[in-house]
Write an enzyme that holds these catalytic residues in place. Structure first.
Site, PDB file in Angstrom:
ATOM      1  N   GLY A  76     120.279  -2.708  45.241  1.00 41.43           N
ATOM      2  CA  GLY A  76     121.300  -3.523  44.778  1.00 41.43           C
ATOM      3  C   GLY A  76     121.607  -3.440  43.255  1.00 41.43           C
ATOM      4  O   GLY A  76     121.822  -4.226  42.402  1.00 41.43           O
ATOM      5  N   TYR A 127     126.328   0.224  43.434  1.00 40.66           N
ATOM      6  CA  TYR A 127     126.732   0.563  44.925  1.00 40.66           C
ATOM      7  C   TYR A 127     127.031  -1.212  45.397  1.00 40.66           C
ATOM      8  O   TYR A 127     127.298  -1.857  44.578  1.00 40.66           O
ATOM      9  CB  TYR A 127     125.591   0.958  45.787  1.00 40.66           C
ATOM     10  CG  TYR A 127     125.237   2.423  45.010  1.00 40.66           C
ATOM     11  CD1 TYR A 127     126.043   3.463  45.474  1.00 40.66           C
ATOM     12  CD2 TYR A 127     124.188   2.709  44.074  1.00 40.66           C
ATOM     13  CE1 TYR A 127     125.946   4.775  44.953  1.00 40.66           C
ATOM     14  CE2 TYR A 127     123.912   3.793  43.718  1.00 40.66           C
ATOM     15  CZ  TYR A 127     124.780   5.320  44.122  1.00 40.66           C
ATOM     16  OH  TYR A 127     124.830   6.143  43.543  1.00 40.66           O
ATOM     17  N   GLN A 160     115.353   2.858  51.943  1.00 40.72           N
ATOM     18  CA  GLN A 160     116.119   2.239  51.018  1.00 40.72           C
ATOM     19  C   GLN A 160     117.465   2.304  51.747  1.00 40.72           C
ATOM     20  O   GLN A 160     118.172   3.158  51.985  1.00 40.72           O
ATOM     21  CB  GLN A 160     116.319   3.123  49.853  1.00 40.72           C
ATOM     22  CG  GLN A 160     117.179   2.338  48.878  1.00 40.72           C
ATOM     23  CD  GLN A 160     117.631   3.007  47.650  1.00 40.72           C
ATOM     24  OE1 GLN A 160     118.451   4.047  47.545  1.00 40.72           O
ATOM     25  NE2 GLN A 160     116.818   2.966  46.196  1.00 40.72           N
TER      26      GLN A 160
END
Length: 465
Positions: A183, A187, A114
Site C-alpha cells: 500500500g 501502486y 507481498q
C-alpha cells in the site's frame, strides 16, 4: 546493556538488539532483519516462477536474513508491474511458491508474500496489457511516466478485492508464513489511499475514511479466506511527498492521515498484524529507494519505458539533455534530503507510538537504506520500529546479517553506495550490484569482469546440466 562515551553502545549490545527474535501475533522471526521487496525480472514471461528466483531467495536465506518479503507479486495480470515477475493469480502458481517456501525455510528463514497490483504505475505491463489503460482510482495519468489510466468501476473494485483475497489463500496453501499488502510507493492501494491521487466522488473517494475503504475491504476479504491466525501486514507511506517532482501537485497524505488509516486497518483486532513503513507516492521516488540516480544509467536503460507512458519520451529527452540531466539529479538529491539510512524512522516512530497505545501487539518494520549495526540497533532501541527491512544493501552483500554480527557493518569499499544502479539496470539486465568500484581488480576491466561474474552467479547452478 552497556552504554559508552557520547551515547554510543558497544557492538555486542547492538548485536543483542538486532538478533533478538521478533514475535508477531501469529509469527516469530529469528532476528529483526527483513529482506524488503526488490525488483528482479527473473521469472517466466507468463507469470510462472523461474529457477533464478529460487536461487536468489535461497541465497538471501542462507545469508542469515530472518524473513524475506517477496518482490511485488501481482494478484492479476492487469496488475502486473513489470514483465517476468512471478504472479499469484491462479492456483497453478501454488506449487512454485511452495518450493520457494521450502528453500528458505531450510535456513530458518520465514517468507512473506507481498500481494500487489500496479494500478496506473505499470512500468512494463506486457503484451497482455498493451492496448488497455491501467486500472486505478482515477482516470488521470500518472505524472511521472505518463501511464494512461481509467477509474475502476464498482464491479472492478469488487473483482480486485477478491483477487487479493484469493492471492492470500494461495500463499497460505503454499505454506508461506504470511502476506503483505503493498500500500505504498504509488501502486494501486496507494492510488486509493492518497489524497494527492484519488479524485473519486463516490464511496471510495473524498474523506480519508472513504479513501481507505478499498484496502479495508481487501483486509476483511483476506481474513475471510485465511482466518484470523495467518500473518497479514501492510506496507504504507508514512508521508506521500506527492509533489516531489512538480511542486504544484497535491502533497498527498500527511502523517496524521496515515495514522487514521492505520487505526482503521486494526479493524477492532481483526485486521492487520503489522505495518511496514516507507514513503513516496511514485516509484522511483527520491525517498524510495533513497540514494542517487545516475543520469548515465537513465540514458542507457530508461529507453525500455518509451512505450509505457506518454511522458516517457519527454523524460528520456530530459535525461539526455546536458542541462536537464544534471538538473534532475540536483532535484532528486534536494527532495531526498541528507539522511539515507533510517530516512523513514521518524515516521515509523510517530505511528508506532500511537498505534501501540491502542494495540500493543502490533509490530512495526521500517525500510530505508539500513546496513550498519549501530543505526539498526538505534532505531529498534528508540522504539521507532521493531525490525528493519533492506534490499539494496543485501544485493551488495548477500550475507549482511552475518557481517552485522561480526562488525558495525560492511567494511569500507564493500558497503552499498546507494547509487541505485541495481534499480536502473533492472529495466534491462539481471538483478545485481552494478557499482564497479566495489569489486576487486587492479584495472577497470578486471573489476568489470568480476562484477559480471558476481551478477551472473545467481543463474548457477543451472536448471539442467
Amino acid at each position: 546493556m552497556t552504554q559508552v562515551k557520547d551515547g554510543a553502545f558497544l557492538h555486542e549490545d547492538n548485536v543483542k538488539e538486532i538478533f533478538a527474535s521478533l514475535k508477531f501475533r501469529h509469527l516469530e522471526v529469528k532476528n529483526r532483519l527483513f529482506r524488503s521487496n526488490l525488483s528482479g525480472m527473473f521469472d517466466e514471461y507468463n507469470g510462472y516462477g523461474g529457477h533464478t528466483r529460487l536461487n536468489w531467495e535461497e541465497k538471501f536465506a542462507k545469508g542469515g536474513i530472518g524473513c524475506i518479503i517477496s518482490s511485488y507479486t501481482p494478484v492479476a495480470v492487469r496488475g502486473r508491474i513489470l514483465i517476468r515477475y512471478a504472479m499469484i493469480d491462479h492456483d497453478d502458481k501454488i506449487p512454485f511458491w511452495s518450493e520457494v517456501g521450502k528453500r528458505v525455510h531450510a535456513y530458518g528463514c520465514h517468507f512473506i508474500m507481498q500481494l500487489s497490483h500496479s494500478g496506473r504505475q505499470q512500468d512494463m505491463g506486457g503484451v497482455e496489457n498493451l492496448y488497455r489503460k491501467a486500472l486505478s482510482s482515477t482516470s488521470q495519468k500518472d505524472y511521472f511516466h505518463g501511464i494512461l489510466a481509467q477509474a475502476m468501476t464498482a464491479g472492478e473494485i469488487r473483482q480486485t478485492v477478491e483477487q487479493f483475497a484469493q492471492g492470500a489463500r494461495r500463499a497460505k496453501e503454499a505454506g508461506l508464513d504470511g502476506v503483505e499488502l503493498h500500500g505504498a510507493n504509488g501502486y494501486l492501494i496507494t492510488q486509493f489511499l492518497s489524497s494527492g491521487i484519488n479524485d473519486r466522488t463516490d464511496d471510495y473517494g473524498g474523506s480519508v475514511e472513504n479513501r481507505a475503504r478499498f484496502v479495508l475491504e481487501i483486509v476483511r476479504a483476506i481474513r475471510k479466506e485465511v482466518g484470523p491466525d495467518f500473518h497479514l501486514q501492510m506496507k504504507i507511506n508514512g508521508v506521500d511527498h506527492n509533489g516531489w517532482l512538480y511542486p504544484w501537485k497535491k502533497k498527498g497524505n500527511t502523517l496524521e492521515d496515515t495514522l487514521t488509516i492505520c487505526k482503521l486497518l486494526l479493524d477492532d483486532g481483526k485486521g492487520v498484524d503489522a505495518f511496514h513503513i516507507s514513503s513516496g507516492s511514485t516509484f522511483p521516488h527520491p525517498r524510495n529507494p533513497p540514494g542517487d540516480i545516475s543520469v548515465q544509467n537513465l540514458r542507457r536503460w530508461y529507453g525500455g519505458m518509451l512505450n509505457s507512458g506518454v511522458r516517457a519520451r519527454f523524460n528520456f529527452a530530459i535525461f539526455n539533455n546536458p542541462v536537464g540531466g544534471p538538473l534532475f539529479n540536483w532535484l532528486w538529491r534536494l527532495r531526498r534530503g541528507s539522511v539515507i539510512e533510517g530516512i523513514n524512522a521518524s515516521y515509523s516512530k510517530y505511528l508506532r507510538d500511537a498505534i501501540t497505545q491502542i494495540d500493543p501487539s502490533i509490530r512495526f518494520i521500517c525500510t530505508g537504506g539500513f546496513q550498519h549495526a549501530n543505526e539498526i540497533a538505534k532505531v529498534i532501541r528508540s522504539h521507532a520500529c521493531d525490525g528493519v527491512s533492506m534490499a539494496r544493501p543485501l544485493i551488495a552483500n548477500n550475507d549482511l546479517p552475518k557481517i552485522l554480527r561480526e562488525a558495525n557493518g560492511p567494511i569500507k569499499g564493500k558497503e552499498c553506495t546507494y547509487c541505485n544502479k541495481c534499480l536502473l539496470n533492472d529495466l534491462a539486465n539481471p538483478l545485481g550490484c552494478y557499482e564497479v568500484s566495489r569489486y576487486p581488480g587492479d584495472t577497470f576491466d578486471e573489476k568489470w569482469d568480476n562484477m559480471i561474474e558476481e551478477v551472473m552467479s545467481v543463474f548457477q547452478p543451472p536448471l539442467f546440466r
